[in-house]
Design an enzyme around this catalytic site. Structure first.
Site: not given
Ligand SMILES: Nc1nc2[nH]c(S[C@@H](C(=O)O)c3ccccc3)nc2c(=O)[nH]1
Length: 285
Positions: A223, A258
């Protein structure tokens, strides 16, 4: 006895930190973007993460990229259902569906998924009832605002207390809808309406969420915050920073991590587990 999640017949034992491997089924995550190629690539990726030691695979068909337009339900189904069917038949791993849409939850569980991972905390119309009826474990995550605007101006008086209160309310709402507390996992939602400082405060005070009485999921993998701390603009170069962050999360109580980089995280947890298994000398009375 350790908390065990029954994911549609496949057990996820939370006796130690477990690794959730990320399988994004969004055309922008595979170069060509063709539907068949996307399916093949997503299944191959899921099998690879299983081989690297993932304990569960998280299948997502909607990029929650800030600013992203909402993917229509038919398109999300077209992306994720074939991948879930193939992975459910080709691995014994539990599978979670990363969605906020009740229709996608129902179809995904019917296709073999065994857990719902909802970044929106079951707040969409019909989501609570769908999750209650499906009887599978659910991840309730905190988000401030909406994916399209959440990073514009994240603001809290006290981020940990406010995220805590939100999660407590979502647990209550879930229980009121008939979701047994034993099926609930919570997640502070790193990066979902948080600045770097907000994410660091949540990570530093992660133990405070133990009070909610349910297992905790942490998702920091690759991230922006990791990039800011390490100066790595390319997400693919954020593996070391992500592993460090997830070890801190494990040390401070997270039982589901995750991640994109399963092999690296599995190795780090082998070191963590070896130390955690060491007998502690009795404190001198
Ligand atoms: N429970 C849970 N589910 C999740 N799904 C995601 S998508 C996120 C990423 O970087 O993967 C993301 C954020 C923004 C854009 C693309 C992808 N992040 C999480 C989390 O932090 N917890």
């Amino acid at each position: 006895t350790a908390p065990t999640l029954d994911c549609n017949g496949r057990a996820l034992v939370l006796d130690r930190p477990r690794v959730m491997g990320i399988v994004n089924v969004t055309p922008d995550s595979f170069s060509d973007g063709g539907a068949h190629d996307t399916l093949q690539a997503a299944v191959a990726h899921g099998l690879r993460l299983a081989g690297e030691g993932a304990d569960i695979l998280d299948i997502g068909g909607e990029s929650t990229r800030p600013g992203a337009a909402d993917v229509p339900v038919e398109e999300e189904l077209r992306r994720v259902i074939p991948v879930i069917e193939r992975l459910a038949s080709e691995t014994a791993l539990p599978i979670s569906i990363d969605t906020s849409k009740p229709e996608v939850m129902r179809a995904a569980i019917a296709a073999g998924a065994g857990m719902i991972n909802d970044v929106y905390g079951l707040r969409r119309d019909g989501a609570l009832d769908a999750a209650a009826a499906l009887g599978v474990p659910v991840v309730l995550m905190h988000m401030q605002g909406e994916p399209r605007d959440m990073q514009a101006q994240p603001r809290y008086d006290d981020v940990v207390s406010e995220v805590f209160r939100f999660l407590a309310e979502r647990i209550f709402a879930a229980e009121m809808s008939g979701i047994d507390k034993k099926r609930i996992v919570v997640d502070p939602g790193f990066g979902f309406g948080k600045t770097l400082d907000h994410n660091l405060a949540l990570l530093a005070q992660l133990h405070r969420f133990d009070e909610l009485g349910v297992p905790l999921l942490a998702g920091l993998s690759r991230k922006k915050s990791i990039g800011e701390l390490t100066g790595r603009d390319d997400p693919r170069e954020r593996v070391h920073g992500s592993v460090a962050a997830h070890l801190v999360a494990a040390q401070r109580g997270a039982r589901l991590l995750r991640v994109h980089d399963v092999a690296a995280t599995v190795d780090a947890l082998k070191v963590w587990n070896a130390v955690a298994a060491q007998p502690m000398p009795k404190p001198r009375t």
